[in-house]
Design a protein around this motif. Sequence first.
Motif, short mmCIF file in Angstrom:
data_model
loop_
_atom_site.label_atom_id
_atom_site.label_comp_id
_atom_site.label_asym_id
_atom_site.label_seq_id
_atom_site.Cartn_x
_atom_site.Cartn_y
_atom_site.Cartn_z
N UNK A 70 0.50 -1.40 0.20
CA UNK A 70 -0.02 -0.28 -0.21
C UNK A 70 0.72 1.21 0.13
N UNK A 71 2.24 1.39 -0.09
CA UNK A 71 2.78 2.11 0.01
C UNK A 71 3.98 1.71 -1.21
N UNK A 72 4.89 2.71 -0.95
CA UNK A 72 6.36 2.27 -1.95
C UNK A 72 7.84 3.69 -2.01
N UNK A 73 8.72 3.56 -1.28
CA UNK A 73 9.59 3.83 -1.32
C UNK A 73 10.28 4.10 -2.83
N UNK A 74 10.49 5.30 -3.06
CA UNK A 74 11.43 5.73 -4.30
C UNK A 74 12.31 6.77 -3.59
N UNK A 75 13.80 6.38 -3.71
CA UNK A 75 15.01 6.67 -3.41
C UNK A 75 15.31 7.66 -4.76
N UNK A 76 15.80 8.90 -4.36
CA UNK A 76 16.52 9.88 -5.25
C UNK A 76 15.37 10.01 -6.69
N UNK A 77 14.46 10.33 -5.17
CA UNK A 77 13.24 10.71 -6.68
C UNK A 77 13.69 12.34 -8.40
N UNK A 78 13.76 13.03 -7.11
CA UNK A 78 14.59 14.23 -6.89
C UNK A 78 15.63 14.91 -6.64
N UNK A 79 16.42 15.58 -7.08
CA UNK A 79 18.04 15.81 -6.89
C UNK A 79 17.53 16.68 -6.10
N UNK A 80 18.64 17.05 -4.87
CA UNK A 80 18.88 17.25 -3.89
C UNK A 80 18.96 19.40 -4.64
N UNK A 81 18.92 19.73 -5.42
CA UNK A 81 18.72 20.85 -6.27
C UNK A 81 17.49 20.80 -6.50
N UNK A 82 16.77 20.28 -6.83
CA UNK A 82 15.05 20.11 -7.35
C UNK A 82 14.68 20.80 -5.94
N UNK A 83 14.78 20.06 -5.03
CA UNK A 83 14.30 20.33 -3.84
C UNK A 83 14.31 21.48 -2.96
N UNK A 84 15.67 21.98 -3.21
CA UNK A 84 15.89 23.46 -3.28
C UNK A 84 15.18 24.55 -4.08
N UNK A 85 15.04 24.67 -4.88
CA UNK A 85 14.13 24.72 -5.76
C UNK A 85 12.70 24.98 -5.27
N UNK A 86 12.30 24.03 -4.78
CA UNK A 86 11.08 23.96 -4.03
C UNK A 86 10.85 24.73 -2.42
N UNK A 87 11.84 24.77 -1.79
CA UNK A 87 12.20 25.52 -0.96
C UNK A 87 12.58 26.79 -1.00
N UNK A 88 13.13 27.10 -1.40
CA UNK A 88 12.97 28.49 -1.94
C UNK A 88 12.20 29.41 -2.53
N UNK A 89 11.22 28.52 -3.39
CA UNK A 89 9.95 29.34 -3.57
C UNK A 89 8.72 29.33 -2.97
N UNK A 90 8.82 28.43 -1.98
CA UNK A 90 8.27 28.34 -0.93
C UNK A 90 8.51 29.67 -0.19
N UNK A 91 9.57 29.62 0.72
CA UNK A 91 9.95 30.79 1.40
C UNK A 91 9.64 32.40 0.91
N UNK A 92 9.59 31.66 -0.50
CA UNK A 92 9.36 33.37 -1.49
C UNK A 92 7.55 33.75 -0.89
N UNK A 93 6.79 32.72 -1.33
CA UNK A 93 5.26 32.74 -0.88
C UNK A 93 5.35 33.47 0.24
N UNK A 94 5.93 32.07 1.10
CA UNK A 94 6.00 32.87 2.93
C UNK A 94 5.98 34.70 2.90
N UNK A 95 7.42 35.10 2.08
CA UNK A 95 7.51 36.69 2.03
C UNK A 95 6.92 37.22 1.57
N UNK A 96 6.43 36.84 0.06
CA UNK A 96 5.25 37.39 -0.15
C UNK A 96 3.93 37.65 0.44
N UNK A 97 3.85 37.00 1.24
CA UNK A 97 2.37 36.56 1.99
C UNK A 97 2.02 38.17 3.19
N UNK A 98 0.40 38.49 3.14
CA UNK A 98 0.46 39.85 3.74
C UNK A 98 -0.47 38.45 4.83
N UNK A 99 -0.21 38.01 5.69
CA UNK A 99 -0.54 38.07 6.71
C UNK A 99 -1.30 38.43 7.70
#
Length: 284
Positions: A17-46
Amino acid sequence: MDGHLSAEEIEKFHKDGYLLIEDFLTHAECDVLKDSCHRVIQDADFSQHPKVTFDTTDNKQATDDYFITSGDKVRFFFEESVFNADGQLNCPKEKSLNKIGHALHDLVPEFKKVTFSDKMKNLAKSLELKKPAVVQSMYIFKQPNIGGTVVPHKDSSFLYTEPMKLYGVWIALEDACADNGCLWFVPGSHHEGPTLRLVRKEKDEGVTTVLEGQPPGNKPEEYIITPVKKGGLVLIHGDVVHKSEQNHSDRSRNIYTFHLFDSGISKWSPLNWLQPTDPFTLLY
């Protein structure tokens, strides 16, 4: 990694019912998502967003209009302990959030690119999905020391299809370990449907939700811990029981996750809390 699953991987997924797939994204691809999320937060007016907290041990956030109408928006949900008595944040806003949801896959380009990538399409094709539709997405922070428990559950309790053709895609953007709240699964528990449903109710004053039934009652020894290294992906059947514990470490456990269902052979329940304002976006 091009996303194609081997025959052995497909067999294991159907068995457990579940499956682990190692290294589906590269570390660089992960960092792009983290940086994008940080931008979304900083741009938001809470100040323009209500202070809605997220806690899986009760149902109060799912009765809030801010939550119920978030399916086609980017909205922010906080940890319980981050507000002072006067309602002000007691920590930096990027450290205050439980999650962001539920349309990152449609509205934020970096998340859209990963969600609709060729390797993600190949993953769905390996499962022989006819017409996969992406229904929601979330960035979950699991903040250091305060990232809360996610109680045992089946995703189908909240996103139900008939027949059950719901799949979760869970990507570790940082190492997920025992001390910072990685996933635990009950292998084989996907062979039975949910015993608990979050049901949408129409009321004169608007929409609300109620929990009906009982949560999974699996014994602690039935759970298998599933650490995931940065870039690893966990494919999750909609009916498999899983959970995560509180983050007791000083390290975050950021992940990106989304759900899809095979709209070619399955129907989206009108009782789900999430109802599309426009048709769900197809993966292919």
